[in-house]
Design an enzyme around this catalytic site. Structure first.
Site, PDB file in Angstrom:
ATOM      1  N   HIS A   1       1.047   6.289   1.782  1.00  0.00           N
ATOM      2  CA  HIS A   1       1.772   7.262   2.588  1.00  0.00           C
ATOM      3  C   HIS A   1       3.001   7.849   1.893  1.00  0.00           C
ATOM      4  O   HIS A   1       3.596   8.798   2.397  1.00  0.00           O
ATOM      5  CB  HIS A   1       2.053   6.701   3.988  1.00  0.00           C
ATOM      6  CG  HIS A   1       0.743   6.458   4.689  1.00  0.00           C
ATOM      7  ND1 HIS A   1      -0.136   7.489   4.937  1.00  0.00           N
ATOM      8  CD2 HIS A   1       0.128   5.321   5.085  1.00  0.00           C
ATOM      9  CE1 HIS A   1      -1.241   6.987   5.498  1.00  0.00           C
ATOM     10  NE2 HIS A   1      -1.093   5.678   5.590  1.00  0.00           N
TER      11      HIS A   1
ATOM     12  N   HIS B   1      -3.598  -4.474   7.800  1.00  0.00           N
ATOM     13  CA  HIS B   1      -3.721  -3.284   8.630  1.00  0.00           C
ATOM     14  C   HIS B   1      -2.818  -3.385   9.844  1.00  0.00           C
ATOM     15  O   HIS B   1      -2.966  -4.289  10.659  1.00  0.00           O
ATOM     16  CB  HIS B   1      -5.155  -2.991   9.088  1.00  0.00           C
ATOM     17  CG  HIS B   1      -5.356  -1.515   9.334  1.00  0.00           C
ATOM     18  ND1 HIS B   1      -4.920  -0.896  10.464  1.00  0.00           N
ATOM     19  CD2 HIS B   1      -5.879  -0.548   8.545  1.00  0.00           C
ATOM     20  CE1 HIS B   1      -5.190   0.403  10.376  1.00  0.00           C
ATOM     21  NE2 HIS B   1      -5.764   0.645   9.210  1.00  0.00           N
TER      22      HIS B   1
ATOM     23  N   ARG C   1      -9.225   8.159  -1.054  1.00  0.00           N
ATOM     24  CA  ARG C   1     -10.188   8.586  -0.029  1.00  0.00           C
ATOM     25  C   ARG C   1     -11.056   9.705  -0.571  1.00  0.00           C
ATOM     26  O   ARG C   1     -10.630  10.464  -1.454  1.00  0.00           O
ATOM     27  CB  ARG C   1      -9.454   9.062   1.234  1.00  0.00           C
ATOM     28  CG  ARG C   1      -8.724   7.942   1.965  1.00  0.00           C
ATOM     29  CD  ARG C   1      -8.212   8.442   3.302  1.00  0.00           C
ATOM     30  NE  ARG C   1      -9.280   8.499   4.267  1.00  0.00           N
ATOM     31  CZ  ARG C   1      -9.482   7.624   5.257  1.00  0.00           C
ATOM     32  NH1 ARG C   1      -8.647   6.629   5.424  1.00  0.00           N
ATOM     33  NH2 ARG C   1     -10.488   7.757   6.074  1.00  0.00           N
TER      34      ARG C   1
ATOM     35  N   ASN D   1       0.854  -1.183   0.000  1.00  0.00           N
ATOM     36  CA  ASN D   1       0.000   0.000   0.000  1.00  0.00           C
ATOM     37  C   ASN D   1       0.902   1.250   0.000  1.00  0.00           C
ATOM     38  O   ASN D   1       1.681   1.447   0.942  1.00  0.00           O
ATOM     39  CB  ASN D   1      -0.896  -0.047   1.250  1.00  0.00           C
ATOM     40  CG  ASN D   1      -1.819   1.139   1.338  1.00  0.00           C
ATOM     41  OD1 ASN D   1      -1.412   2.257   1.073  1.00  0.00           O
ATOM     42  ND2 ASN D   1      -3.063   0.911   1.722  1.00  0.00           N
TER      43      ASN D   1
ATOM     44  N   GLU E   1     -11.130  -9.273   3.254  1.00  0.00           N
ATOM     45  CA  GLU E   1      -9.836  -8.907   3.838  1.00  0.00           C
ATOM     46  C   GLU E   1     -10.069  -8.738   5.327  1.00  0.00           C
ATOM     47  O   GLU E   1     -10.856  -7.885   5.763  1.00  0.00           O
ATOM     48  CB  GLU E   1      -9.293  -7.616   3.216  1.00  0.00           C
ATOM     49  CG  GLU E   1      -7.955  -7.241   3.864  1.00  0.00           C
ATOM     50  CD  GLU E   1      -7.136  -6.233   3.067  1.00  0.00           C
ATOM     51  OE1 GLU E   1      -7.217  -6.226   1.825  1.00  0.00           O
ATOM     52  OE2 GLU E   1      -6.404  -5.468   3.716  1.00  0.00           O
TER      53      GLU E   1
ATOM     54  N   THR F   1      -8.310   3.658   8.494  1.00  0.00           N
ATOM     55  CA  THR F   1      -9.548   2.887   8.490  1.00  0.00           C
ATOM     56  C   THR F   1      -9.723   2.201   9.843  1.00  0.00           C
ATOM     57  O   THR F   1      -8.972   1.302  10.199  1.00  0.00           O
ATOM     58  CB  THR F   1      -9.504   1.829   7.360  1.00  0.00           C
ATOM     59  OG1 THR F   1      -8.994   2.459   6.190  1.00  0.00           O
ATOM     60  CG2 THR F   1     -10.879   1.270   7.086  1.00  0.00           C
TER      61      THR F   1
ATOM     62  N   HIS G   1      -5.526   3.619  -1.643  1.00  0.00           N
ATOM     63  CA  HIS G   1      -6.848   4.020  -1.137  1.00  0.00           C
ATOM     64  C   HIS G   1      -7.140   5.428  -1.634  1.00  0.00           C
ATOM     65  O   HIS G   1      -6.487   6.387  -1.214  1.00  0.00           O
ATOM     66  CB  HIS G   1      -6.815   3.961   0.392  1.00  0.00           C
ATOM     67  CG  HIS G   1      -8.134   4.225   1.056  1.00  0.00           C
ATOM     68  ND1 HIS G   1      -8.306   4.099   2.407  1.00  0.00           N
ATOM     69  CD2 HIS G   1      -9.344   4.609   0.570  1.00  0.00           C
ATOM     70  CE1 HIS G   1      -9.556   4.390   2.726  1.00  0.00           C
ATOM     71  NE2 HIS G   1     -10.206   4.719   1.628  1.00  0.00           N
TER      72      HIS G   1
ATOM     73  N   GLU H   1      -8.605   0.585  -3.034  1.00  0.00           N
ATOM     74  CA  GLU H   1      -9.449   0.653  -1.823  1.00  0.00           C
ATOM     75  C   GLU H   1     -10.362   1.856  -1.953  1.00  0.00           C
ATOM     76  O   GLU H   1      -9.908   2.951  -2.327  1.00  0.00           O
ATOM     77  CB  GLU H   1      -8.577   0.845  -0.581  1.00  0.00           C
ATOM     78  CG  GLU H   1      -7.859  -0.390  -0.144  1.00  0.00           C
ATOM     79  CD  GLU H   1      -7.042  -0.122   1.110  1.00  0.00           C
ATOM     80  OE1 GLU H   1      -7.234   0.913   1.761  1.00  0.00           O
ATOM     81  OE2 GLU H   1      -6.191  -0.949   1.414  1.00  0.00           O
TER      82      GLU H   1
ATOM     83  N   ARG I   1      -6.839  12.870   0.786  1.00  0.00           N
ATOM     84  CA  ARG I   1      -5.744  13.338   1.657  1.00  0.00           C
ATOM     85  C   ARG I   1      -4.391  12.769   1.235  1.00  0.00           C
ATOM     86  O   ARG I   1      -3.365  13.313   1.580  1.00  0.00           O
ATOM     87  CB  ARG I   1      -6.035  13.015   3.118  1.00  0.00           C
ATOM     88  CG  ARG I   1      -5.982  11.546   3.439  1.00  0.00           C
ATOM     89  CD  ARG I   1      -6.150  11.302   4.919  1.00  0.00           C
ATOM     90  NE  ARG I   1      -7.511  11.524   5.367  1.00  0.00           N
ATOM     91  CZ  ARG I   1      -8.009  10.977   6.478  1.00  0.00           C
ATOM     92  NH1 ARG I   1      -7.236  10.220   7.236  1.00  0.00           N
ATOM     93  NH2 ARG I   1      -9.255  11.178   6.836  1.00  0.00           N
TER      94      ARG I   1
HETATM   95  N1  PXP Z   1      -5.895  -3.059   4.115  1.00  0.00           N
HETATM   96  C1  PXP Z   1      -6.843  -2.097   4.172  1.00  0.00           C
HETATM   97  C2  PXP Z   1      -8.226  -2.433   3.740  1.00  0.00           C
HETATM   98  C3  PXP Z   1      -6.525  -0.791   4.597  1.00  0.00           C
HETATM   99  O1  PXP Z   1      -7.480   0.149   4.675  1.00  0.00           O
HETATM  100  C4  PXP Z   1      -5.184  -0.503   4.935  1.00  0.00           C
HETATM  101  C5  PXP Z   1      -4.810   0.892   5.331  1.00  0.00           C
HETATM  102  O2  PXP Z   1      -5.027   1.762   4.272  1.00  0.00           O
HETATM  103  C6  PXP Z   1      -4.248  -1.526   4.825  1.00  0.00           C
HETATM  104  C7  PXP Z   1      -4.627  -2.806   4.443  1.00  0.00           C
HETATM  105  C8  PXP Z   1      -2.799  -1.295   5.142  1.00  0.00           C
HETATM  106  O3  PXP Z   1      -2.660  -0.933   6.479  1.00  0.00           O
HETATM  107  P1  PXP Z   1      -1.261  -0.368   6.987  1.00  0.00           P
HETATM  108  O4  PXP Z   1      -0.995   0.884   6.216  1.00  0.00           O
HETATM  109  O5  PXP Z   1      -1.498  -0.141   8.443  1.00  0.00           O
HETATM  110  O6  PXP Z   1      -0.236  -1.430   6.712  1.00  0.00           O
END
Ligand code: PXP
Length: 260
Positions: free
Chosen positions: A18, A202, A53, A15, A159, A109, A51, A78, A57
């Site tokens: 960030h 997550h 959003r 992901n 998930e 999330t 994601h 996402e 952001r």
């Molecule tokens: N899976 C989903 C559905 C999420 O919303 C997120 C966070 O955007 C992640 C995985 C990844 O989480 P993390 O950034 O904490 O590794």
């Protein structure tokens, strides 16, 4: 057939939200999430997760367009189950969409979808995505009721939210880690028995990934924040390679023990 042949490989979805968070801090183009996504694939990611959003952001509409044009690997988009996001997904047709709950004020999330409580809206969105050939994943807490509703509504994938497990793992004294892990193990089994593909993610870190990677029903992990943060210290390529190795080693251990 040996048990190891039955244990599917574990995919890593990186992901890159960030990277966009850091870029947006200055409103320019650097660091570019597309460059990070390409580097993630080189380092061993099987797919990229982003994601989009509602408040934009981090990831932008333009990022999604560039990923779709350029990436050689699957994109897992996402999104919240809104008309706007549905239209964007149908325009780009990513490999998969993971539907998440979204609240504007949240930092990330927080918790999984309430599938039963939003059945009609989710059902309409899922049907349109699936008709367009997009695989649909629902981000849910490890809870049998949510799994049953996810199956009933026609999702391809669930998930499982690993946030509570990762939070509990910070407390090294208590037995919370073990308890939260048991919920994920039980849910992964329950979902796979129902015919759902099982993913998880997550909050995962080098410390918490191994036990999740050893759940044989889980075939994909989506990991972001920790990898990007570790990238500050040792480089993004190196943080992804290490995560990949921890996942692969943990998986190899269960393949070995199941086939013994
Ligand atoms: N899976 C989903 C559905 C999420 O919303 C997120 C966070 O955007 C992640 C995985 C990844 O989480 P993390 O950034 O904490 O590794």
């Amino acid at each position: 057939m040996s048990q190891s042949a039955k244990t599917p490989l574990l995919r890593l979805g990186v992901n890159i939200d960030h990277v966009a968070t850091i870029r947006n801090a200055r409103g320019g183009r650097h660091p570019d999430p597309l460059r990070a996504a390409e580097l993630a694939v080189e380092a061993g990611a099987d797919g990229i997760t982003a994601h989009l959003r509602e408040d934009r952001r981090h990831i932008s509409d333009d990022d999604i367009a560039r990923f779709m044009e350029t990436l050689s690997c699957p994109l897992n988009l996402e999104m919240a189950a809104t008309d706007e996001m549905l239209a964007i997904a149908l325009r780009h047709k990513p490999h998969a969409c993971c539907i998440v709950p979204e609240h504007r004020q949240e930092l990330t999330t927080e918790g999984g979808l309430d599938v039963a409580g939003n059945f009609e809206r989710l059902s309409a969105v899922i049907d349109r995505l699936r008709q367009a050939g997009i695989r649909v994943s629902l981000f849910i807490d490890p809870d049998n009721g949510q799994i049953e509703q996810s199956h009933k509504i026609g999702a391809d994938i669930v998930e499982l939210h690993t946030g509570s497990y990762c939070e509990a793992a910070l407390d090294r004294q208590g037995d919370g880690r073990r308890r939260e892990l048991a919920k994920i193990e039980q849910s992964a089994n329950y979902a796979a028995e129902a015919g759902l593909e099982v993913h998880a993610g997550h909050g995962l870190t080098f410390d918490t990934v191994g036990a999740i990677a050893q759940i044989p029903q889980i075939i994909e992990l989506n990991i972001g924040h920790f990898l990007i943060g570790e990238g500050i210290f040792g480089g993004l390529h190196s943080s992804i390679r290490r995560m990949r190795a921890l996942m692969d080693n943990a998986r190899a251990e269960i393949s070995g023990s199941l086939s013994a």
